[in-house]
Scaffold this motif. Structure first.
Motif, PDB file in Angstrom:
ATOM      1  N   UNK A 116       0.810  -1.238   0.000  1.00 26.48           N
ATOM      2  CA  UNK A 116       0.000   0.000   0.000  1.00 26.48           C
ATOM      3  C   UNK A 116       0.835   1.275   0.000  1.00 26.48           C
ATOM      4  N   UNK A 117       2.047   1.207   0.565  1.00 20.50           N
ATOM      5  CA  UNK A 117       2.889   2.393   0.651  1.00 20.50           C
ATOM      6  C   UNK A 117       3.313   2.881  -0.732  1.00 20.50           C
ATOM      7  N   UNK A 118       3.250   1.991  -1.726  1.00 21.43           N
ATOM      8  CA  UNK A 118       3.684   2.389  -3.065  1.00 21.43           C
ATOM      9  C   UNK A 118       2.711   3.360  -3.725  1.00 21.43           C
ATOM     10  N   UNK A 120       7.256   2.874 -13.332  1.00 21.41           N
ATOM     11  CA  UNK A 120       8.188   1.791 -12.984  1.00 21.41           C
ATOM     12  C   UNK A 120       9.427   2.359 -12.314  1.00 21.41           C
ATOM     13  N   UNK A 121       9.945   3.451 -12.852  1.00 20.30           N
ATOM     14  CA  UNK A 121      11.131   4.080 -12.258  1.00 20.30           C
ATOM     15  C   UNK A 121      10.855   4.556 -10.841  1.00 20.30           C
ATOM     16  N   UNK A 152      11.249   3.984  -4.837  1.00 18.99           N
ATOM     17  CA  UNK A 152      10.594   3.790  -3.549  1.00 18.99           C
ATOM     18  C   UNK A 152      11.078   2.486  -2.903  1.00 18.99           C
ATOM     19  N   UNK A 153      11.308   1.447  -3.719  1.00 22.92           N
ATOM     20  CA  UNK A 153      11.846   0.195  -3.187  1.00 22.92           C
ATOM     21  C   UNK A 153      13.241   0.413  -2.619  1.00 22.92           C
ATOM     22  N   UNK A 154      14.042   1.231  -3.302  1.00 27.89           N
ATOM     23  CA  UNK A 154      15.359   1.594  -2.751  1.00 27.89           C
ATOM     24  C   UNK A 154      15.204   2.267  -1.390  1.00 27.89           C
ATOM     25  N   UNK A 155      14.267   3.179  -1.288  1.00 30.39           N
ATOM     26  CA  UNK A 155      14.042   3.857  -0.010  1.00 30.39           C
ATOM     27  C   UNK A 155      13.705   2.865   1.095  1.00 30.39           C
ATOM     28  N   UNK A 167      -4.483   3.704   7.262  1.00 31.71           N
ATOM     29  CA  UNK A 167      -5.623   4.614   7.102  1.00 31.71           C
ATOM     30  C   UNK A 167      -5.167   5.904   6.411  1.00 31.71           C
ATOM     31  N   UNK A 168      -3.949   6.338   6.727  1.00 31.99           N
ATOM     32  CA  UNK A 168      -3.405   7.522   6.048  1.00 31.99           C
ATOM     33  C   UNK A 168      -3.143   7.237   4.575  1.00 31.99           C
ATOM     34  N   UNK A 169      -2.722   6.009   4.269  1.00 37.85           N
ATOM     35  CA  UNK A 169      -2.523   5.624   2.870  1.00 37.85           C
ATOM     36  C   UNK A 169      -3.843   5.705   2.115  1.00 37.85           C
ATOM     37  N   UNK A 170      -4.930   5.277   2.755  1.00 36.48           N
ATOM     38  CA  UNK A 170      -6.252   5.377   2.119  1.00 36.48           C
ATOM     39  C   UNK A 170      -6.603   6.838   1.825  1.00 36.48           C
ATOM     40  N   UNK A 171      -6.366   7.696   2.810  1.00 35.00           N
ATOM     41  CA  UNK A 171      -6.641   9.111   2.608  1.00 35.00           C
ATOM     42  C   UNK A 171      -5.791   9.663   1.468  1.00 35.00           C
ATOM     43  N   UNK A 172      -4.510   9.322   1.474  1.00 34.06           N
ATOM     44  CA  UNK A 172      -3.582   9.786   0.447  1.00 34.06           C
ATOM     45  C   UNK A 172      -4.030   9.345  -0.945  1.00 34.06           C
ATOM     46  N   UNK A 173      -4.381   8.068  -1.076  1.00 35.82           N
ATOM     47  CA  UNK A 173      -4.770   7.522  -2.379  1.00 35.82           C
ATOM     48  C   UNK A 173      -6.095   8.113  -2.860  1.00 35.82           C
ATOM     49  N   UNK A 174      -7.075   8.188  -1.957  1.00 38.27           N
ATOM     50  CA  UNK A 174      -8.383   8.703  -2.359  1.00 38.27           C
ATOM     51  C   UNK A 174      -8.338  10.199  -2.649  1.00 38.27           C
ATOM     52  N   UNK A 175      -7.598  10.928  -1.842  1.00 35.25           N
ATOM     53  CA  UNK A 175      -7.461  12.373  -2.071  1.00 35.25           C
ATOM     54  C   UNK A 175      -6.756  12.612  -3.400  1.00 35.25           C
ATOM     55  N   UNK A 176      -5.709  11.824  -3.672  1.00 29.32           N
ATOM     56  CA  UNK A 176      -5.015  11.955  -4.947  1.00 29.32           C
ATOM     57  C   UNK A 176      -5.903  11.602  -6.122  1.00 29.32           C
TER      58      UNK A 176
END
Length: 394
Positions: free
Chosen positions: A68-70, A101-102, A107-110, A361-370
């Motif tokens: 989900x963090x992606x 993809x890049x 993000x995977x590196x992070x 829950x913050x990821x949900x907000x982030x994704x839906x807001x975006x």
């Protein structure tokens, strides 16, 4: 490359089994809640169950993937592309997917390098879902991380060269630098409580604006200054939309800057809430995150004010007409998710077991807001063909 492929092979074979086990576990929790006489009995019974059955390796790997963090890779790119579409009416699917993809690789590196350096400081000593603890190789994890960084940055560079936009690759370089100094030695600014500002800058103004430029430009501009003290990149036949239809030399507008601020806020909120369950561990290794300094109770108040600021800023931007009204309306419809984030953190900030879910829950907000931002920008282009973004840098 061999190390990276080994990760992929180990993850791919168990993903469906992991999802099934997670669903079964949630169902057990649901039934146990109604069997318990009160919340205290439920908490103790679940604690007992957790001691009886070790978390499966498949579940730990699923948590380590942090799928989900992606969304933090997807949202800035998609918002930036929608802002470019609003202004140009054009969309390059090939460039979009190369950038996606890049971004995922970076993000995977992070994530991987963060696990390595937290392992070095002892912050992840008891973190069973740490990739280093799962794989058993610090060196292998670090090599894989930096290989993914190189591959990701090559993709970003290719897209910038194809678009002919030097500003974009400079902004993306700044975003990557923010990620590096956030967690990597000798800087490790996250240990000084500066993670959230760096996150805001990297994913907000830097990345979102850069993606906007990459998906709306095809030619390298030259910087000069005009008589009105506005930075100007000379183009031919610039129309009322603020871009050159012949060369597609895109301007930086108040629209994309406003959208990038909102994206930066929701991304930083994910990072802030991800530290609620590890305050003691961070304090023990000297990682002075904002929650270590504030405590979880005051941290829950910060979450409340952050969500209020997000929607207040949204309406202020709406009044200034920097964003189309369709964006304001659709983003306002996500306010129940914002309220859910606030109430969940307020109720569970002292419970380590439950507060772990706050970041999701913050990821949900982030994704839906975006998604609401993207839908609003596209709708504005379709329904309001004469929407003219205010130029900041042309």
């Amino acid at each position: 490359m061999g190390v990276s492929m080994a990760y992929v092979r180990s993850f791919a074979g168990i993903v469906f089994q992991t999802c099934r086990r997670e669903l079964e576990f949630k169902q057990q929790c649901h039934h146990a809640l109604f069997r318990s006489k009160d919340k205290a009995d439920f908490s103790s019974s679940m604690h007992h169950q957790a001691n009886e059955e070790d978390v499966s390796r498949a579940t730990l790997i699923w948590r380590a993937i942090k799928l989900p963090i992606y969304s933090v890779a997807l949202v800035p790119l998609t918002v930036g592309s929608a802002a470019a579409y609003l202004q140009t009416g054009m969309f390059s699917a090939r460039r979009y997917f190369v950038l996606l993809i890049s971004s995922v690789l970076i993000i995977t590196w992070l994530n991987l390098s963060n696990d390595v350096y937290d392992f070095d400081t002892g912050a992840d000593k008891n973190k069973t879902e740490s990739v280093v603890n799962l794989v058993g190789s610090r060196t292998g994890t670090l090599v894989a991380a930096y290989l993914l960084l190189v591959l990701g940055f090559v993709g970003l560079t290719w897209a910038s060269v194809e678009a002919g936009n030097l500003r974009a690759i400079m902004l993306l370089t700044c975003a990557v630098i923010c990620g590096y100094i956030y967690q990597c030695p000798p800087f490790r600014l996250s240990y000084q409580g500066l993670g959230e500002p760096l996150c805001f800058a990297a994913f907000g103004p830097f990345a979102t604006t850069a993606f906007y430029l990459l998906l709306g430009s095809t030619r390298l501009p030259i910087l000069i200054t005009n008589n009105f003290m506005v930075f100007h990149f000379p183009c031919h036949n610039i129309d009322s939309d603020g871009f050159d239809r012949e060369n597609l030399c895109l301007s930086i507008t108040a629209t994309v800057l406003s959208a990038s601020l909102l994206v930066g806020l929701t991304t930083s909120l994910i990072l802030f809430c991800s530290h609620f369950h590890q305050v003691e561990g961070d304090r023990n290794v000297g990682k002075m995150s904002p929650l270590v300094r504030l405590g979880t109770e005051r941290g829950s108040v910060v979450v409340k004010w952050a969500v209020m600021t997000l929607y207040s800023l949204l309406f202020a931007i709406g009044l200034s007409r920097a964003l189309p009204l369709s964006c304001i309306f659709l983003c306002a419809m996500t306010s129940p998710i914002g309220k859910l984030v606030v109430s969940y953190v307020e109720e569970n900030h002292k419970d380590k077991g439950k507060i772990f879910m706050a970041k999701y829950y913050c990821v949900r907000l982030h994704a839906l807001f975006g998604a609401a931002l993207v839908a609003g920008l596209i709708t504005a282009r379709i329904l309001v063909t004469k929407h003219i973004p205010k130029l900041v840098f042309q």
